[in-house]
Design an enzyme around this catalytic site. Structure first.
Site, PDB file in Angstrom:
ATOM      1  N   LYS A  40       0.686  -1.075  -0.087  1.00 24.81           N
ATOM      2  CA  LYS A  40      -0.176  -0.056  -0.018  1.00 24.81           C
ATOM      3  C   LYS A  40       0.828   1.274   0.062  1.00 24.81           C
ATOM      4  O   LYS A  40       0.774   2.383  -0.704  1.00 24.81           O
ATOM      5  CB  LYS A  40      -0.900   0.144   1.205  1.00 24.81           C
ATOM      6  CG  LYS A  40      -1.897  -1.163   1.383  1.00 24.81           C
ATOM      7  CD  LYS A  40      -2.882  -1.019   2.648  1.00 24.81           C
ATOM      8  CE  LYS A  40      -1.929  -1.215   3.966  1.00 24.81           C
ATOM      9  NZ  LYS A  40      -1.218  -2.399   4.032  1.00 24.81           N
ATOM     10  N   ARG A 119      -9.388   1.160   9.313  1.00 26.92           N
ATOM     11  CA  ARG A 119      -8.880  -0.401   9.329  1.00 26.92           C
ATOM     12  C   ARG A 119      -9.950  -0.906  10.199  1.00 26.92           C
ATOM     13  O   ARG A 119      -9.548  -2.464  10.629  1.00 26.92           O
ATOM     14  CB  ARG A 119      -7.676  -0.054  10.289  1.00 26.92           C
ATOM     15  CG  ARG A 119      -6.513  -0.766   9.623  1.00 26.92           C
ATOM     16  CD  ARG A 119      -5.137  -0.546  10.676  1.00 26.92           C
ATOM     17  NE  ARG A 119      -3.966  -1.241  10.058  1.00 26.92           N
ATOM     18  CZ  ARG A 119      -2.866  -0.873   9.562  1.00 26.92           C
ATOM     19  NH1 ARG A 119      -3.143   0.407   9.255  1.00 26.92           N
ATOM     20  NH2 ARG A 119      -1.962  -1.441   9.401  1.00 26.92           N
ATOM     21  N   ARG A 158      11.763  -5.595   3.886  1.00 23.26           N
ATOM     22  CA  ARG A 158      11.577  -4.114   3.904  1.00 23.26           C
ATOM     23  C   ARG A 158      12.555  -3.088   4.560  1.00 23.26           C
ATOM     24  O   ARG A 158      12.873  -3.871   5.608  1.00 23.26           O
ATOM     25  CB  ARG A 158      10.100  -3.859   4.347  1.00 23.26           C
ATOM     26  CG  ARG A 158       9.897  -2.307   4.411  1.00 23.26           C
ATOM     27  CD  ARG A 158       8.480  -1.960   4.799  1.00 23.26           C
ATOM     28  NE  ARG A 158       7.970  -2.664   5.760  1.00 23.26           N
ATOM     29  CZ  ARG A 158       6.258  -2.374   5.923  1.00 23.26           C
ATOM     30  NH1 ARG A 158       5.896  -1.887   5.009  1.00 23.26           N
ATOM     31  NH2 ARG A 158       5.958  -3.084   6.987  1.00 23.26           N
ATOM     32  N   ARG A 191      11.733  -1.534  10.206  1.00 29.65           N
ATOM     33  CA  ARG A 191      10.727  -1.458  11.276  1.00 29.65           C
ATOM     34  C   ARG A 191      10.671  -2.545  12.258  1.00 29.65           C
ATOM     35  O   ARG A 191      10.642  -3.490  11.977  1.00 29.65           O
ATOM     36  CB  ARG A 191       9.266  -1.391  10.561  1.00 29.65           C
ATOM     37  CG  ARG A 191       9.026   0.097   9.814  1.00 29.65           C
ATOM     38  CD  ARG A 191       7.996   0.100   9.184  1.00 29.65           C
ATOM     39  NE  ARG A 191       6.703  -0.592   9.305  1.00 29.65           N
ATOM     40  CZ  ARG A 191       5.524  -0.470   8.975  1.00 29.65           C
ATOM     41  NH1 ARG A 191       5.451   0.360   7.698  1.00 29.65           N
ATOM     42  NH2 ARG A 191       4.437  -1.068   9.274  1.00 29.65           N
ATOM     43  N   ARG A 202      -0.185  -8.880  13.319  1.00 30.55           N
ATOM     44  CA  ARG A 202      -0.618  -7.929  12.271  1.00 30.55           C
ATOM     45  C   ARG A 202      -1.517  -8.608  11.566  1.00 30.55           C
ATOM     46  O   ARG A 202      -2.450  -8.081  10.919  1.00 30.55           O
ATOM     47  CB  ARG A 202       0.359  -7.019  11.796  1.00 30.55           C
ATOM     48  CG  ARG A 202       1.152  -6.159  12.509  1.00 30.55           C
ATOM     49  CD  ARG A 202       2.572  -5.867  12.253  1.00 30.55           C
ATOM     50  NE  ARG A 202       2.348  -4.954  10.838  1.00 30.55           N
ATOM     51  CZ  ARG A 202       3.408  -4.971  10.060  1.00 30.55           C
ATOM     52  NH1 ARG A 202       4.623  -5.334  10.229  1.00 30.55           N
ATOM     53  NH2 ARG A 202       3.364  -4.296   8.719  1.00 30.55           N
TER      54      ARG A 202
HETATM   55  P1  AP5 Z   1       4.876  -1.820   1.779  1.00 34.88           P
HETATM   56  O1  AP5 Z   1       4.607  -0.650   0.484  1.00 34.88           O
HETATM   57  O2  AP5 Z   1       5.591  -1.007   2.752  1.00 34.88           O
HETATM   58  O3  AP5 Z   1       3.702  -2.296   2.353  1.00 34.88           O
HETATM   59  P2  AP5 Z   1       2.343  -1.858   3.003  1.00 34.88           P
HETATM   60  O4  AP5 Z   1       1.134  -2.352   2.652  1.00 34.88           O
HETATM   61  O5  AP5 Z   1       2.420  -0.294   3.039  1.00 34.88           O
HETATM   62  O6  AP5 Z   1       2.822  -2.496   4.303  1.00 34.88           O
HETATM   63  P3  AP5 Z   1       2.815  -2.007   5.991  1.00 34.88           P
HETATM   64  O7  AP5 Z   1       3.354  -2.790   6.736  1.00 34.88           O
HETATM   65  O8  AP5 Z   1       3.189  -0.412   5.930  1.00 34.88           O
HETATM   66  O9  AP5 Z   1       1.320  -1.894   6.073  1.00 34.88           O
HETATM   67  P4  AP5 Z   1       0.498  -1.873   7.541  1.00 34.88           P
HETATM   68  O10 AP5 Z   1      -0.852  -1.422   6.990  1.00 34.88           O
HETATM   69  O11 AP5 Z   1       0.886  -2.961   8.431  1.00 34.88           O
HETATM   70  O12 AP5 Z   1       1.361  -0.708   8.250  1.00 34.88           O
HETATM   71  P5  AP5 Z   1       0.909   0.739   9.046  1.00 34.88           P
HETATM   72  O13 AP5 Z   1       2.386   1.797   8.753  1.00 34.88           O
HETATM   73  O14 AP5 Z   1      -0.225   1.178   8.075  1.00 34.88           O
HETATM   74  O15 AP5 Z   1       5.648  -2.785   0.998  1.00 34.88           O
HETATM   75  C1  AP5 Z   1       6.348  -3.789   1.848  1.00 34.88           C
HETATM   76  C2  AP5 Z   1       7.683  -4.243   1.089  1.00 34.88           C
HETATM   77  O16 AP5 Z   1       7.378  -4.814   0.015  1.00 34.88           O
HETATM   78  C3  AP5 Z   1       8.477  -3.224   0.975  1.00 34.88           C
HETATM   79  O17 AP5 Z   1       9.979  -3.514   1.314  1.00 34.88           O
HETATM   80  C4  AP5 Z   1       8.503  -2.847  -0.473  1.00 34.88           C
HETATM   81  O18 AP5 Z   1       9.561  -2.387  -1.277  1.00 34.88           O
HETATM   82  C5  AP5 Z   1       8.060  -4.114  -1.059  1.00 34.88           C
HETATM   83  N1  AP5 Z   1       7.154  -4.186  -2.271  1.00 34.88           N
HETATM   84  C6  AP5 Z   1       6.076  -3.528  -2.288  1.00 34.88           C
HETATM   85  N2  AP5 Z   1       5.669  -3.748  -3.843  1.00 34.88           N
HETATM   86  C7  AP5 Z   1       6.037  -4.639  -4.381  1.00 34.88           C
HETATM   87  C8  AP5 Z   1       5.964  -5.281  -5.313  1.00 34.88           C
HETATM   88  N3  AP5 Z   1       5.186  -5.138  -6.281  1.00 34.88           N
HETATM   89  N4  AP5 Z   1       6.900  -6.291  -5.789  1.00 34.88           N
HETATM   90  C9  AP5 Z   1       8.040  -6.485  -4.881  1.00 34.88           C
HETATM   91  N5  AP5 Z   1       8.227  -5.928  -3.851  1.00 34.88           N
HETATM   92  C10 AP5 Z   1       7.198  -4.855  -3.349  1.00 34.88           C
HETATM   93  O19 AP5 Z   1       0.664   0.508  10.436  1.00 34.88           O
HETATM   94  C11 AP5 Z   1       1.454  -0.006  11.386  1.00 34.88           C
HETATM   95  C12 AP5 Z   1       0.848  -0.035  12.689  1.00 34.88           C
HETATM   96  O20 AP5 Z   1       0.249   1.159  13.123  1.00 34.88           O
HETATM   97  C13 AP5 Z   1      -0.337  -1.094  12.705  1.00 34.88           C
HETATM   98  O21 AP5 Z   1      -0.015  -2.330  12.852  1.00 34.88           O
HETATM   99  C14 AP5 Z   1      -1.159  -0.554  13.953  1.00 34.88           C
HETATM  100  O22 AP5 Z   1      -0.425  -0.899  15.083  1.00 34.88           O
HETATM  101  C15 AP5 Z   1      -0.841   0.923  13.659  1.00 34.88           C
HETATM  102  N6  AP5 Z   1      -2.002   1.552  13.071  1.00 34.88           N
HETATM  103  C16 AP5 Z   1      -1.732   2.458  11.884  1.00 34.88           C
HETATM  104  N7  AP5 Z   1      -3.058   2.657  11.506  1.00 34.88           N
HETATM  105  C17 AP5 Z   1      -4.066   2.419  12.284  1.00 34.88           C
HETATM  106  C18 AP5 Z   1      -5.371   2.098  12.391  1.00 34.88           C
HETATM  107  N8  AP5 Z   1      -5.912   2.928  11.407  1.00 34.88           N
HETATM  108  N9  AP5 Z   1      -5.970   1.754  13.442  1.00 34.88           N
HETATM  109  C19 AP5 Z   1      -5.337   1.175  14.147  1.00 34.88           C
HETATM  110  N10 AP5 Z   1      -3.937   0.950  14.432  1.00 34.88           N
HETATM  111  C20 AP5 Z   1      -3.398   1.501  13.196  1.00 34.88           C
END
Ligand code: AP5
Length: 258
Positions: A40, A119, A158, A191, A202
């Site tokens: 994402k 979420r 990542r 991370r 997660r």
């Molecule tokens: P990346 O683009 O980083 O993936 P992502 O889907 O953004 O993954 P996240 O882990 O950031 O999502 P998340 O939803 O868990 O984290 P968030 O920060 O929102 O890609 C991943 C890897 O793959 C990278 O290395 C990239 O280079 C590679 N890649 C990408 N595309 C590719 C492709 N096509 N081919 C090959 N490789 C590729 O949330 C973190 C934490 O915050 C949560 O766990 C929670 O504790 C809290 N939180 C945040 N928002 C909320 C909410 N709304 N409610 C409650 N808790 C929340």
């Protein structure tokens, strides 16, 4: 058209001022859904470059707060960082307070790309109410899908820039110089919540709380399903192909009104 360079108003809250204010005749307003690690953030970054809409990631707000000195972190924020480290969802009330404080970002002239919010069903209901009150319409909700084994491989490799938050992958999207960001020379780090024990929590939280949003947005006629298999550029083009007819519908409607 200009774009936000630093997302200060989103990352810091009402005290932050963005470097440049975006302006777009047809702003796109998106929500990105999908399991952790599906890509994402990577797509949000590419969509930002293509559409100029601001990348609003709730995870980035928490990580930015985690860098503040402890005395500058509110009790709710310290609490939130604990949930995050364990891989659990931060309670709805804390997340909603944080988003509500930043509601001006939803009015960003360039549009927005919400990444990681909503979420839970409760967060989705709150966002729906807020956008209705503000007279804002979502263009689409894009749901990215990827097999479980690929997700784990993406998360474990990542690396993220500690300055500009650009995202890399050790083998799939490596930086030119190991450990160093191509864009700003920042240092790349892994991370804390990408450790295997947090990843498991997660993914479970996603299945339990976030996956039901697919049906929620399908019923609202907003859902766009995209396979996250392939290169980031291929996925971007598939996303644009599905978004373009929806964007055109808004242009057509606006011209009927004027
Ligand atoms: P990346 O683009 O980083 O993936 P992502 O889907 O953004 O993954 P996240 O882990 O950031 O999502 P998340 O939803 O868990 O984290 P968030 O920060 O929102 O890609 C991943 C890897 O793959 C990278 O290395 C990239 O280079 C590679 N890649 C990408 N595309 C590719 C492709 N096509 N081919 C090959 N490789 C590729 O949330 C973190 C934490 O915050 C949560 O766990 C929670 O504790 C809290 N939180 C945040 N928002 C909320 C909410 N709304 N409610 C409650 N808790 C929340």
């Amino acid at each position: 058209m200009t774009t936000h360079k630093n997302r200060a108003a989103w990352l810091q809250g009402p005290s932050g001022t963005c470097e440049t204010i975006a302006a777009n005749d047809n702003p796109v307003r998106l929500v990105l859904l999908g399991a952790p690690g599906v890509g994402k953030g990577t797509q949000a970054d590419l969509l930002n470059q293509r559409l100029k809409a601001c990348h609003l990631s709730t995870g980035d707000v928490f990580r930015a707060a985690g860098k503040l000195a402890e005395c500058d972190q509110s009790a709710a924020m310290k609490d939130a960082l604990g949930y995050m480290r364990r891989g659990e969802l931060v309670p709805d009330a804390t997340v909603w307070e944080m988003v509500r404080e930043r509601k001006a970002c939803l009015r960003c002239g360039g549009g927005f790309i919400l990444d990681g919010f909503p979420r839970t069903l409760s967060q989705a209901e709150s966002l729906k109410k807020l956008t209705e009150e503000e007279g804002l319409e979502l263009t689409a909700v894009v749901n990215y899908e990827l097999p479980f084994s690929e997700i784990v491989a993406r998360l474990s490799g990542r690396r993220t820039c500690d300055k500009c938050k650009a995202v890399y992958h050790l083998t799939e999207r490596p930086s030119k110089v190991e450990g160093c960001c191509d864009r700003c020379d920042g240092k790349l780090f892994q991370r804390e919540d990408d450790r295997p024990e947090s990843v498991k929590v997660r993914l479970e939280a996603y299945e339990r709380s976030t996956a039901p949003l697919i049906v929620f947005y399908e019923r609202l006629g907003l859902l766009v399903q995209i396979s996250a298999v392939g290169t980031p550029d291929q996925i971007l083009e598939n996303t644009m192909a599905k978004l373009n007819p929806r964007r055109q519908r808004y242009v057509d409607r606006a011209s009927l009104v004027s």
